[in-house]
Design a protein around this motif. Sequence first.
Motif, PDB file in Angstrom:
ATOM      1  N   ILE A  64      20.245  10.569 -10.926  1.00 33.96           N
ATOM      2  CA  ILE A  64      19.688   9.894 -12.102  1.00 33.96           C
ATOM      3  C   ILE A  64      19.737   8.367 -11.929  1.00 33.96           C
ATOM      4  O   ILE A  64      18.775   7.671 -12.266  1.00 33.96           O
ATOM      5  N   THR A  65      20.832   7.862 -11.371  1.00 34.03           N
ATOM      6  CA  THR A  65      20.926   6.416 -11.126  1.00 34.03           C
ATOM      7  C   THR A  65      19.826   5.955 -10.183  1.00 34.03           C
ATOM      8  O   THR A  65      19.153   4.947 -10.414  1.00 34.03           O
ATOM      9  N   LYS A  66      19.629   6.698  -9.094  1.00 30.55           N
ATOM     10  CA  LYS A  66      18.578   6.342  -8.130  1.00 30.55           C
ATOM     11  C   LYS A  66      17.192   6.440  -8.767  1.00 30.55           C
ATOM     12  O   LYS A  66      16.310   5.622  -8.476  1.00 30.55           O
ATOM     13  N   MET A  67      16.993   7.416  -9.628  1.00 32.25           N
ATOM     14  CA  MET A  67      15.700   7.545 -10.307  1.00 32.25           C
ATOM     15  C   MET A  67      15.459   6.356 -11.240  1.00 32.25           C
ATOM     16  O   MET A  67      14.345   5.854 -11.326  1.00 32.25           O
ATOM     17  N   LYS A  68      16.493   5.915 -11.934  1.00 32.39           N
ATOM     18  CA  LYS A  68      16.350   4.771 -12.839  1.00 32.39           C
ATOM     19  C   LYS A  68      15.998   3.497 -12.081  1.00 32.39           C
ATOM     20  O   LYS A  68      15.366   2.603 -12.628  1.00 32.39           O
ATOM     21  N   ASN A  69      16.428   3.411 -10.826  1.00 31.47           N
ATOM     22  CA  ASN A  69      16.194   2.216 -10.013  1.00 31.47           C
ATOM     23  C   ASN A  69      15.028   2.377  -9.042  1.00 31.47           C
ATOM     24  O   ASN A  69      14.810   1.511  -8.195  1.00 31.47           O
ATOM     25  N   TYR A  70      14.281   3.443  -9.169  1.00 27.90           N
ATOM     26  CA  TYR A  70      13.215   3.767  -8.218  1.00 27.90           C
ATOM     27  C   TYR A  70      12.010   2.841  -8.356  1.00 27.90           C
ATOM     28  O   TYR A  70      11.580   2.504  -9.464  1.00 27.90           O
ATOM     29  N   THR A  71      11.499   2.421  -7.221  1.00 26.75           N
ATOM     30  CA  THR A  71      10.222   1.721  -7.147  1.00 26.75           C
ATOM     31  C   THR A  71       9.356   2.488  -6.160  1.00 26.75           C
ATOM     32  O   THR A  71       9.777   2.721  -5.014  1.00 26.75           O
ATOM     33  N   ALA A  72       8.176   2.885  -6.592  1.00 27.68           N
ATOM     34  CA  ALA A  72       7.283   3.644  -5.714  1.00 27.68           C
ATOM     35  C   ALA A  72       6.882   2.813  -4.508  1.00 27.68           C
ATOM     36  O   ALA A  72       6.619   1.617  -4.641  1.00 27.68           O
ATOM     37  N   PRO A  73       6.846   3.436  -3.328  1.00 26.97           N
ATOM     38  CA  PRO A  73       6.447   2.684  -2.135  1.00 26.97           C
ATOM     39  C   PRO A  73       4.949   2.403  -2.148  1.00 26.97           C
ATOM     40  O   PRO A  73       4.178   3.171  -2.724  1.00 26.97           O
ATOM     41  N   PRO A  74       4.529   1.315  -1.502  1.00 24.99           N
ATOM     42  CA  PRO A  74       3.090   1.101  -1.348  1.00 24.99           C
ATOM     43  C   PRO A  74       2.556   2.173  -0.404  1.00 24.99           C
ATOM     44  O   PRO A  74       3.162   2.446   0.634  1.00 24.99           O
ATOM     45  N   LEU A  75       1.470   2.792  -0.797  1.00 27.70           N
ATOM     46  CA  LEU A  75       0.931   3.893   0.001  1.00 27.70           C
ATOM     47  C   LEU A  75      -0.226   3.422   0.856  1.00 27.70           C
ATOM     48  O   LEU A  75      -1.173   2.817   0.356  1.00 27.70           O
ATOM     49  N   PRO A  76      -0.165   3.724   2.167  1.00 23.59           N
ATOM     50  CA  PRO A  76      -1.295   3.387   3.032  1.00 23.59           C
ATOM     51  C   PRO A  76      -2.458   4.331   2.767  1.00 23.59           C
ATOM     52  O   PRO A  76      -2.291   5.383   2.147  1.00 23.59           O
ATOM     53  N   ARG A  77      -3.613   3.944   3.226  1.00 22.73           N
ATOM     54  CA  ARG A  77      -4.755   4.866   3.137  1.00 22.73           C
ATOM     55  C   ARG A  77      -4.395   6.134   3.876  1.00 22.73           C
ATOM     56  O   ARG A  77      -3.804   6.091   4.944  1.00 22.73           O
ATOM     57  N   TRP A  78      -4.741   7.260   3.309  1.00 16.56           N
ATOM     58  CA  TRP A  78      -4.362   8.516   3.944  1.00 16.56           C
ATOM     59  C   TRP A  78      -5.418   9.033   4.912  1.00 16.56           C
ATOM     60  O   TRP A  78      -5.204  10.014   5.608  1.00 16.56           O
ATOM     61  N   MET A  79      -6.544   8.316   5.013  1.00 19.49           N
ATOM     62  CA  MET A  79      -7.539   8.658   6.011  1.00 19.49           C
ATOM     63  C   MET A  79      -7.895   7.392   6.800  1.00 19.49           C
ATOM     64  O   MET A  79      -7.952   6.308   6.248  1.00 19.49           O
ATOM     65  N   HIS A  80      -8.087   7.542   8.090  1.00 17.85           N
ATOM     66  CA  HIS A  80      -8.524   6.432   8.923  1.00 17.85           C
ATOM     67  C   HIS A  80     -10.033   6.284   8.820  1.00 17.85           C
ATOM     68  O   HIS A  80     -10.756   7.237   8.519  1.00 17.85           O
ATOM     69  N   GLU A  81     -10.517   5.074   9.070  1.00 22.09           N
ATOM     70  CA  GLU A  81     -11.954   4.798   8.971  1.00 22.09           C
ATOM     71  C   GLU A  81     -12.784   5.778   9.791  1.00 22.09           C
ATOM     72  O   GLU A  81     -13.846   6.219   9.365  1.00 22.09           O
TER      73      GLU A  81
END
Length: 193
Positions: free
Chosen positions: A173-190
């Motif tokens: 619960i402590t970790k969830m309260k302090n959670y920041t979502a990671p920046p997500l890269p594009r999931w498909m390449h050009e």
Amino acid sequence: MKSITIFCGSSLGAEKEFESEASLLGQSLAAQNITVVYGGAKIGLMGAVSKAAMKAGGKVIGIIPTFLLKKEVVNEDISELITVESMHERKMKMHDLCDGFIMMPGGIGTLEEFFEILTWAQLGRHQKPIGILNTNGYFDALLDFMNSMIDKQFLRPVNLELFIVSKCIDDLITKMKNYTAPPLPRWMHEEQV
């Protein structure tokens, strides 16, 4: 964090610790004034979480599809019961009413709920913390498999940052309260488009 959706089994499982941990989770959330949002049943781990939260003076919201009203033995002794028409509507309502998610031991339905919410996070549909309460190492094999998916390049390492794993309720619960979502890269390449 004002509310957490709990995904867990409608049975108690084979180990006594599953039920005692579910009860402890309900008590812990109530003590922190965090509303429990869950599937609305009074049996299994679902029932253990909700009963413990209510007994500790917490607030519990159950969400259940009409076709499961008898099958999952609906819990009438909670703060609020919401009836919906489909499983998808249930998950949408669970998502809308919470600030985060915790998966406890359960079966196919539990995994399905977890993976849909995880997929939504991967696609950037939400940035809410997703926790796995790994009671007695229940999810060890699943986590190993997810690492194998990375090795075989069907999953990116950053996807494992979309959820938090702990064997301890307070730590999770402590970790969830302090959670920041990671920046997500594009999931498909050009070149794949």
